[in-house]
Scaffold this active site. Structure first.
Site, short mmCIF file in Angstrom:
data_model
loop_
_atom_site.label_atom_id
_atom_site.label_comp_id
_atom_site.label_asym_id
_atom_site.label_seq_id
_atom_site.Cartn_x
_atom_site.Cartn_y
_atom_site.Cartn_z
N GLU A 116 -0.76 -2.05 5.13
CA GLU A 116 0.10 -2.04 6.32
C GLU A 116 -0.03 -0.72 7.06
OE1 GLU A 116 3.16 -1.08 8.96
OE2 GLU A 116 3.11 -0.12 7.01
N ASP B 216 0.81 -1.23 0.00
CA ASP B 216 0.00 0.00 0.00
C ASP B 216 0.84 1.28 0.00
OD1 ASP B 216 0.73 -0.88 2.59
OD2 ASP B 216 -0.84 0.30 3.55
NI NI Z 1 6.39 1.14 5.60
#
Ligand code: NI
Length: 389
Positions: free
Chosen positions: A137, A79
């Protein structure tokens, strides 16, 4: 080993071009639709992999060797962040306000390269290698936990993952034994007083002054109420209140982060904070709202798994490349996988002052030295055969 390193070098240009494609097309956490499709299609072109979609925007590939053995999982996150990129290179972000400013584009590219090489070595693999291309994340509750819930860790014996690390020079690999990254928790406070005319403060309950004391007094928890040998951070990062120079606002909103490693200490913090907030507001006739949210677990590296990474680095790059680093108070949802199997997270140095690659992670001018990508692939490839034998 020679052969593996050679194969990693051969993959280098391809890995760099994958990284550039991903960098140009960043997507935010939980919205990695095109990224996941790109990863899925690329993996599909390799052969020998069983590819699935554990969640809407994640991808898993399984490489099952010809002989039975252990299972190693390798994880990359995919991401990007809500940042307007200020880099001007050709492959800068095409999506306004979205940028790969943490290096996850490189993580994905390195793991694709690793999967490509290993898929061609299927006949020499004992056991199984699982490749996790994880979404989200950067945004709690995170993709790691979702993937674990989808069962990706079932039957996994070891899990490894890396972060490209700009503060660490390209050529180095950072290894940390035990606690590596902290548990990041979040809190919100609203101090509610009574608004009024700034010239008549005695007719108000001044939420600005009271909130300022809350901020100051919260610092006593770290400096006075907890063991100096424990690691703890309490940072108030937002202070919102007021509209103009002659009005005392009725309320002030604060938020911030708490970072810790020890679970018992961590669980004690909301109570300690509330005691301070309650005491300070009550003393000055204000009231409060307080919300505390536990975030990711801390990243705690397994001794044996970390040893394998350390040995790999020594053998592949030599002892000078190894940096036995201190833990830091950043957070990472790699910890989700470590609840299910022993694991090791490590850093691949990606900074390069000479090339002007000096900006910190999450900066609008962040980038990595792409030469680092080959190093990451080398560690993954060599570590795989060490773990699986
Ligand atoms: Ni990172």
């Amino acid at each position: 080993m020679e052969n593996l390193n050679h194969l990693a070098t051969e993959m280098k240009d391809q890995v760099i071009s994958w990284r550039r494609y991903l960098h140009e097309n960043p997507e935010l956490s939980f919205h990695e639709e095109k990224t996941a499709q790109f990863v899925y299609d690329t993996l599909s072109s390799f052969g020998n992999l069983e590819i699935t979609r554990p969640t809407k925007t994640s991808v898993m590939a399984r490489l099952i060797g010809k002989r039975p053995g252990k299972t190693l999982a390798i994880r990359a996150d995919m991401d990007a962040l809500p940042i307007q990129e200020e880099n001007t290179f050709l492959f800068a972000s095409k999506n306004p306000g979205v940028m790969h400013a943490c290096g996850h584009d490189g993580h994905t590219a390195m793991l694709l390269g690793t999967a490509k090489v290993l898929s061609e070595l299927q006949s020499s693999i004992k056991g199984e290698v699982r490749f996790f291309f994880q979404h989200a994340e950067e945004l709690y509750p995170g993709g790691g936990e979702e993937m674990v819930r989808a069962g990706v860790m079932d039957g996994v014996d070891f899990v490894i993952g890396t972060h490209l690390w700009a503060p660490l020079e390209k050529g180095k690999v950072g290894v940390v034994y035990g606690p590596m990254m902290a548990a990041p928790d979040t809190f919100w406070i609203k101090v509610k007083g009574k608004g009024g005319h700034a010239a008549l403060p005695h007719q108000t309950v001044d939420s600005i002054v009271i909130a300022a004391q809350v901020v100051t007094n919260l610092q006593h928890i770290v400096s006075r109420n907890t063991d100096p040998l424990d690691n703890l951070v309490i940072s108030v990062t937002q202070f919102i209140g007021g509209t103009t120079h002659n009005v005392i606002p009725g309320s002030v909103e604060l938020c911030g982060t708490v970072r810790s490693f020890d679970q018992k200490l961590r669980e004690s913090i909301p109570g300690k904070m509330e005691r301070v907030i309650k005491g300070v507001t009550e003393a000055h006739e204000a009231v409060y709202d307080f919300k505390y949210e536990f975030g990711y677990r801390p990243v705690i590296n397994d001794e044996e798994a970390t040893k394998v990474i350390e040995e790999t680095v020594r053998e592949v790059f030599g002892g000078e490349a190894l940096d036995l680093m201190r833990p830091n108070m950043g957070g990472e949802d790699f910890s989700a996988y470590q609840q299910k199997a022993p694991g090791a997270f490590f850093y691949v140095g990606a900074g390069n002052e000479e090339k002007g690659i000096i900006y910190p992670h999450h900066h609008a001018k962040f980038t990595i030295d792409e030469e680092a990508l080959e190093n990451g692939v080398k560690v993954f490839l060599n570590a795989t055969f060490k773990f699986l034998g």
